[in-house]
Design a protein around this motif. Structure first.
Motif, PDB file in Angstrom:
ATOM      1  N   GLY A  96       5.614  -8.862   4.225  1.00  0.00           N
ATOM      2  CA  GLY A  96       4.161  -8.847   4.245  1.00  0.00           C
ATOM      3  C   GLY A  96       3.576  -9.355   2.943  1.00  0.00           C
ATOM      4  N   ASP A  97       2.253  -9.244   2.819  1.00  0.00           N
ATOM      5  CA  ASP A  97       1.525  -9.730   1.650  1.00  0.00           C
ATOM      6  C   ASP A  97       1.847 -11.208   1.398  1.00  0.00           C
ATOM      7  OD1 ASP A  97      -0.176  -9.623  -0.558  1.00  0.00           O
ATOM      8  OD2 ASP A  97       1.415  -8.951  -1.917  1.00  0.00           O
ATOM      9  N   LEU A  98       1.942 -11.980   2.474  1.00  0.00           N
ATOM     10  CA  LEU A  98       2.386 -13.371   2.386  1.00  0.00           C
ATOM     11  C   LEU A  98       1.239 -14.312   2.033  1.00  0.00           C
ATOM     12  CD1 LEU A  98       4.582 -13.406   5.617  1.00  0.00           C
ATOM     13  CD2 LEU A  98       5.401 -13.251   3.253  1.00  0.00           C
ATOM     14  N   LEU A 102      -1.090 -13.134  11.207  1.00  0.00           N
ATOM     15  CA  LEU A 102      -2.435 -12.683  10.851  1.00  0.00           C
ATOM     16  C   LEU A 102      -2.800 -11.399  11.599  1.00  0.00           C
ATOM     17  CD1 LEU A 102      -4.543 -15.977  10.759  1.00  0.00           C
ATOM     18  CD2 LEU A 102      -4.251 -14.376   8.868  1.00  0.00           C
ATOM     19  N   GLU A 103      -2.503 -11.364  12.885  1.00  0.00           N
ATOM     20  CA  GLU A 103      -2.863 -10.207  13.699  1.00  0.00           C
ATOM     21  C   GLU A 103      -2.173  -8.933  13.230  1.00  0.00           C
ATOM     22  OE1 GLU A 103      -1.967 -11.349  17.659  1.00  0.00           O
ATOM     23  OE2 GLU A 103      -3.598 -12.819  17.774  1.00  0.00           O
ATOM     24  N   GLN A 104      -0.985  -9.085  12.640  1.00  0.00           N
ATOM     25  CA  GLN A 104      -0.250  -7.929  12.125  1.00  0.00           C
ATOM     26  C   GLN A 104      -0.592  -7.636  10.660  1.00  0.00           C
ATOM     27  OE1 GLN A 104       1.825  -5.908  13.921  1.00  0.00           O
ATOM     28  NE2 GLN A 104       1.108  -7.081  15.691  1.00  0.00           N
ATOM     29  N   HIS A 105      -1.610  -8.343  10.126  1.00  0.00           N
ATOM     30  CA  HIS A 105      -2.072  -8.162   8.740  1.00  0.00           C
ATOM     31  C   HIS A 105      -0.928  -8.340   7.740  1.00  0.00           C
ATOM     32  CE1 HIS A 105      -6.080  -6.775   9.976  1.00  0.00           C
ATOM     33  NE2 HIS A 105      -5.447  -6.188  10.974  1.00  0.00           N
ATOM     34  N   ARG A 106      -0.118  -9.337   8.007  1.00  0.00           N
ATOM     35  CA  ARG A 106       1.014  -9.627   7.123  1.00  0.00           C
ATOM     36  C   ARG A 106       0.689 -10.738   6.132  1.00  0.00           C
ATOM     37  NH1 ARG A 106       5.225  -8.319  10.680  1.00  0.00           N
ATOM     38  NH2 ARG A 106       6.750  -9.364   9.388  1.00  0.00           N
ATOM     39  N   VAL A 107      -0.499 -11.309   6.244  1.00  0.00           N
ATOM     40  CA  VAL A 107      -0.914 -12.423   5.389  1.00  0.00           C
ATOM     41  C   VAL A 107      -2.067 -11.963   4.512  1.00  0.00           C
ATOM     42  CG1 VAL A 107      -1.786 -14.794   5.330  1.00  0.00           C
ATOM     43  CG2 VAL A 107      -0.225 -14.070   7.165  1.00  0.00           C
ATOM     44  N   SER A 108      -1.962 -12.218   3.208  1.00  0.00           N
ATOM     45  CA  SER A 108      -3.037 -11.841   2.294  1.00  0.00           C
ATOM     46  C   SER A 108      -3.806 -13.044   1.760  1.00  0.00           C
ATOM     47  CB  SER A 108      -2.474 -11.038   1.114  1.00  0.00           C
ATOM     48  OG  SER A 108      -1.503 -11.794   0.402  1.00  0.00           O
TER      49      SER A 108
END
Length: 272
Positions: A47-49, A67-73
């Protein structure tokens, strides 16, 4: 003898993607994206990608899944496109987005892969791209939390040009039509857009290939990406290779318009 770069599975090929990693991802919209590598990262859990890509897929597909899994910052892209969740997260202050002119984005990745630290371009002169002030991140109430800084401008060849920094990613995920065990790749048609550039930008480049051939089977003119830029190759099954979607299918009835030519006495001896 050439050491093989073939990896058993997509999961194995992205197992070392870490939290906070920067990923350069090939494709344009849904055309030419590395479907199975993206889904392997989703399953892997990082995460925090930071994502560097022309855009960020669509709702429910491609990078849109991360994005939907909130893995991208953070996203560095040229446009938001039709991804409603991308737009929502950006405007809600949940996501940092560095919008970059499309050609500049391509050159930033190419420069990173070529060992060039930065370059000057006239694209963006006289706009917020050069002057600063583009909203990179909003607050939850719609204010601007972070905006782009002004960039250095110099004059070359009688034109003002702005300094753009190269992009170097921790990993690159791309899809090729054909690859060999040494990592040499050929891309088909529009899939050649951002895939070679993303591959060049990655410190570790992973390719999902629709077909694997023997080393030497690709002629020099057929190699769109030399294997020197590739560290891992994953072979797709025929069923996986056939997975090719687009955002919107727009068709019309096929018609053939007949054009009748009338010779005007040109004397060229050519038939109509």
């Amino acid at each position: 003898m050439t050491a093989t770069k073939l990896i058993e599975s997509a999961a194995e090929s992205v197992a070392d993607v870490f939290d906070g990693a920067c990923l350069a991802v090939g494709g344009f919209g849904l055309a030419g994206i590395p479907w199975y590598l993206i889904e392997a990262v989703l399953e892997q859990g990082a995460g925090d990608l930071t994502i560097v890509s022309n855009n960020c897929g669509v709702d429910g597909a491609g990078l849109g899944l991360l994005l939907e899994q909130h893995r991208v910052s953070r996203v560095i892209a040229s446009y938001v496109g039709d991804n409603k969740e991308f737009a929502r997260q950006y405007l809600a202050g949940e996501l940092t987005v560095e919008l970059t002119p499309q050609g500049t984005l391509a050159e930033r990745m190419r420069a990173g892969g070529s060992g060039i630290g930065a370059f000057y371009t006239p694209t963006g002169i006289g706009t917020l791209v050069a002057d600063g002030g583009l909203p990179w991140r909003y607050t939850t109430d719609g204010g601007v939390a972070v905006s782009s800084p002004p960039k250095e401008v110099r004059r070359f060849l009688g034109k003002d040009m702005v300094l753009e920094e190269a992009i170097r990613a921790d990993f690159a995920l791309v899809r090729a039509a054909v690859a060999d065990a040494a990592g040499n790749c050929r891309f088909h048609a529009a899939a050649r857009n951002f895939n070679p550039l993303a591959a060049m930008a990655g410190r570790v480049t992973v390719v999902e290939a629709e077909r694997i051939v023997e080393v030497g089977a690709l002629g020099p003119d057929d190699v769109h990406l030399p294997g020197i830029f590739v560290q891992r190759v994953v072979a797709l099954t025929p069923q996986q290779a056939n997975r090719k979607l687009i955002e919107k299918r727009m068709t019309r009835p096929k018609t053939i318009d007949r054009v009748d030519f009338q010779r005007q006495g040109s004397g060229d001896g050519l038939d109509p």
